[in-house]
Design a protein around this motif. Structure first.
Motif, PDB file in Angstrom:
ATOM      1  N   LEU A  21      52.362  51.110  87.161  1.00 42.15           N
ATOM      2  CA  LEU A  21      53.367  51.797  86.352  1.00 42.15           C
ATOM      3  C   LEU A  21      53.712  50.972  85.115  1.00 42.15           C
ATOM      4  O   LEU A  21      53.798  51.513  84.004  1.00 42.15           O
ATOM      5  N   ILE A  22      53.879  49.682  85.290  1.00 40.84           N
ATOM      6  CA  ILE A  22      54.174  48.803  84.155  1.00 40.84           C
ATOM      7  C   ILE A  22      53.032  48.854  83.143  1.00 40.84           C
ATOM      8  O   ILE A  22      53.249  49.032  81.945  1.00 40.84           O
ATOM      9  N   LEU A  23      51.805  48.732  83.637  1.00 42.96           N
ATOM     10  CA  LEU A  23      50.641  48.749  82.735  1.00 42.96           C
ATOM     11  C   LEU A  23      50.527  50.072  81.980  1.00 42.96           C
ATOM     12  O   LEU A  23      50.100  50.089  80.824  1.00 42.96           O
ATOM     13  N   SER A  24      50.946  51.154  82.602  1.00 40.22           N
ATOM     14  CA  SER A  24      50.871  52.455  81.925  1.00 40.22           C
ATOM     15  C   SER A  24      51.991  52.616  80.891  1.00 40.22           C
ATOM     16  O   SER A  24      51.945  53.521  80.072  1.00 40.22           O
ATOM     17  N   SER A  25      52.975  51.717  80.925  1.00 44.29           N
ATOM     18  CA  SER A  25      54.136  51.819  80.029  1.00 44.29           C
ATOM     19  C   SER A  25      54.044  50.924  78.799  1.00 44.29           C
ATOM     20  O   SER A  25      54.903  50.991  77.925  1.00 44.29           O
ATOM     21  N   ILE A  26      53.038  50.075  78.759  1.00 50.26           N
ATOM     22  CA  ILE A  26      52.990  49.093  77.676  1.00 50.26           C
ATOM     23  C   ILE A  26      51.897  49.423  76.662  1.00 50.26           C
ATOM     24  O   ILE A  26      50.922  50.100  76.974  1.00 50.26           O
ATOM     25  N   SER A  27      52.124  48.937  75.459  1.00 48.22           N
ATOM     26  CA  SER A  27      51.140  49.072  74.374  1.00 48.22           C
ATOM     27  C   SER A  27      50.880  47.691  73.805  1.00 48.22           C
ATOM     28  O   SER A  27      51.736  46.818  73.852  1.00 48.22           O
ATOM     29  N   GLU A  28      49.714  47.521  73.239  1.00 47.44           N
ATOM     30  CA  GLU A  28      49.391  46.259  72.579  1.00 47.44           C
ATOM     31  C   GLU A  28      49.248  46.518  71.089  1.00 47.44           C
ATOM     32  O   GLU A  28      48.613  47.488  70.688  1.00 47.44           O
ATOM     33  N   ILE A  29      49.899  45.672  70.287  1.00 52.06           N
ATOM     34  CA  ILE A  29      49.777  45.774  68.836  1.00 52.06           C
ATOM     35  C   ILE A  29      49.403  44.410  68.286  1.00 52.06           C
ATOM     36  O   ILE A  29      49.609  43.386  68.937  1.00 52.06           O
ATOM     37  N   GLU A  30      48.875  44.418  67.088  1.00 53.95           N
ATOM     38  CA  GLU A  30      48.572  43.177  66.382  1.00 53.95           C
ATOM     39  C   GLU A  30      49.306  43.201  65.059  1.00 53.95           C
ATOM     40  O   GLU A  30      49.375  44.242  64.402  1.00 53.95           O
ATOM     41  N   ILE A  31      49.869  42.064  64.698  1.00 54.20           N
ATOM     42  CA  ILE A  31      50.418  41.925  63.354  1.00 54.20           C
ATOM     43  C   ILE A  31      49.843  40.661  62.752  1.00 54.20           C
ATOM     44  O   ILE A  31      49.570  39.692  63.450  1.00 54.20           O
ATOM     45  N   HIS A  32      49.626  40.709  61.465  1.00 54.69           N
ATOM     46  CA  HIS A  32      48.972  39.609  60.779  1.00 54.69           C
ATOM     47  C   HIS A  32      49.979  38.595  60.262  1.00 54.69           C
ATOM     48  O   HIS A  32      51.153  38.924  60.042  1.00 54.69           O
ATOM     49  N   LYS A  33      49.493  37.398  60.058  1.00 53.64           N
ATOM     50  CA  LYS A  33      50.308  36.320  59.515  1.00 53.64           C
ATOM     51  C   LYS A  33      51.082  36.826  58.290  1.00 53.64           C
ATOM     52  O   LYS A  33      50.520  37.514  57.442  1.00 53.64           O
ATOM     53  N   ASP A  34      52.356  36.490  58.231  1.00 54.19           N
ATOM     54  CA  ASP A  34      53.294  36.829  57.149  1.00 54.19           C
ATOM     55  C   ASP A  34      53.789  38.272  57.184  1.00 54.19           C
ATOM     56  O   ASP A  34      54.677  38.622  56.425  1.00 54.19           O
ATOM     57  N   ASP A  35      53.233  39.120  58.057  1.00 57.39           N
ATOM     58  CA  ASP A  35      53.742  40.486  58.179  1.00 57.39           C
ATOM     59  C   ASP A  35      55.018  40.472  59.022  1.00 57.39           C
ATOM     60  O   ASP A  35      55.278  39.529  59.773  1.00 57.39           O
ATOM     61  N   TYR A  36      55.780  41.545  58.907  1.00 53.13           N
ATOM     62  CA  TYR A  36      57.038  41.650  59.641  1.00 53.13           C
ATOM     63  C   TYR A  36      56.885  42.561  60.843  1.00 53.13           C
ATOM     64  O   TYR A  36      56.320  43.654  60.738  1.00 53.13           O
ATOM     65  N   LEU A  37      57.423  42.113  61.961  1.00 55.41           N
ATOM     66  CA  LEU A  37      57.561  42.993  63.114  1.00 55.41           C
ATOM     67  C   LEU A  37      58.709  43.951  62.823  1.00 55.41           C
ATOM     68  O   LEU A  37      58.610  45.151  63.084  1.00 55.41           O
ATOM     69  N   VAL A  38      59.774  43.421  62.245  1.00 55.03           N
ATOM     70  CA  VAL A  38      60.920  44.241  61.841  1.00 55.03           C
ATOM     71  C   VAL A  38      61.691  43.494  60.762  1.00 55.03           C
ATOM     72  O   VAL A  38      61.707  42.263  60.738  1.00 55.03           O
ATOM     73  N   GLU A 109      62.621  53.908  82.221  1.00 52.17           N
ATOM     74  CA  GLU A 109      61.912  54.472  83.372  1.00 52.17           C
ATOM     75  C   GLU A 109      61.534  53.380  84.368  1.00 52.17           C
ATOM     76  O   GLU A 109      61.656  53.565  85.583  1.00 52.17           O
ATOM     77  N   LEU A 110      61.084  52.232  83.871  1.00 54.14           N
ATOM     78  CA  LEU A 110      60.760  51.115  84.766  1.00 54.14           C
ATOM     79  C   LEU A 110      62.010  50.681  85.525  1.00 54.14           C
ATOM     80  O   LEU A 110      61.960  50.421  86.732  1.00 54.14           O
ATOM     81  N   SER A 111      63.120  50.618  84.830  1.00 54.47           N
ATOM     82  CA  SER A 111      64.386  50.228  85.453  1.00 54.47           C
ATOM     83  C   SER A 111      64.813  51.236  86.521  1.00 54.47           C
ATOM     84  O   SER A 111      65.318  50.859  87.578  1.00 54.47           O
ATOM     85  N   ASN A 112      64.590  52.510  86.260  1.00 54.98           N
ATOM     86  CA  ASN A 112      64.978  53.556  87.207  1.00 54.98           C
ATOM     87  C   ASN A 112      64.033  53.658  88.400  1.00 54.98           C
ATOM     88  O   ASN A 112      64.428  54.132  89.462  1.00 54.98           O
ATOM     89  N   THR A 113      62.787  53.238  88.219  1.00 53.53           N
ATOM     90  CA  THR A 113      61.759  53.435  89.243  1.00 53.53           C
ATOM     91  C   THR A 113      61.527  52.201  90.114  1.00 53.53           C
ATOM     92  O   THR A 113      61.324  52.328  91.319  1.00 53.53           O
ATOM     93  N   ILE A 114      61.542  51.032  89.520  1.00 53.67           N
ATOM     94  CA  ILE A 114      61.245  49.797  90.262  1.00 53.67           C
ATOM     95  C   ILE A 114      62.569  49.164  90.691  1.00 53.67           C
ATOM     96  O   ILE A 114      63.353  48.703  89.852  1.00 53.67           O
TER      97      ILE A 114
END
Length: 187
Positions: A21-38, A109-114
């Protein structure tokens, strides 16, 4: 993705269905040096796990100076403690980064299920809070040389991955002062 599961399992037990369930809930992203996550002023509600790379959290003071508040590297999990409120800081990649993210609805959902999820998270965030307080406390009470030596002790794998200007900002000294301190230490 197994780095994230290995990290979570340090704080509690999960069965195979919960892990799936955890694995189905996660995504992987890449950000490059000097870029902003937020950027400051933008909402940020995702939960982020650093699989690879280094992020820095910083803000601008009243004088317009950039102040590095924190560094986060591999095997750190973080989220905005003020859900649905815009961040007051910037989160920027210092290196190329691979991040695992979980959207707020999936997190809930993870909090409600696990059943043990909240207990596991409590341990993770308590550990993070203690680390953060421990890392920041020396910055208030020590002289610049001692702060740098403490930085080397607490962030041994980061010193060669972070520009000196960011380290100086984190320590509250000028880059010239940091260069002098480094020179004096190596003599």
């Amino acid at each position: 993705m197994e780095e994230f599961i290995t990290y979570i399992l340090q704080f509690g037990d999960l069965n195979k269905q919960q892990i799936a369930l955890i694995l189905s809930s996660i995504s992987e992203i890449e950000i490059h040096k000097d870029d902003y996550l937020v950027e400051a002023g933008k909402p940020f509600n995702e939960v982020v796990f650093i699989k690879e790379g280094v992020l820095r959290i910083y803000y601008y003071n009243r004088d317009g100076e950039e102040i590095t508040k924190y560094f986060a590297d591999e095997n750190h999990l973080f989220k905005n403690p003020y859900a649905n409120e815009p961040l007051t800081e910037y989160i920027q990649a210092i290196t190329d980064c691979k991040l695992i993210t979980i959207a707020p609805k999936d997190w809930q959902e993870l909090s409600n299920t696990i059943i043990s999820w909240d207990a596991i998270l409590n341990k993770i965030f308590q550990k993070g809070l203690v680390e953060k307080m421990d890392r920041r406390s020396s910055l208030v009470s020590e002289n610049a040389t001692t702060r740098y030596l403490t930085f080397l002790e607490k962030f041994p794998n980061l010193v060669n991955r972070i520009p000196l200007s960011y380290i100086a900002s984190y320590l509250g000294v000028t880059q010239q002062s940091l260069s002098r301190i480094r020179k004096n230490i190596s003599e």
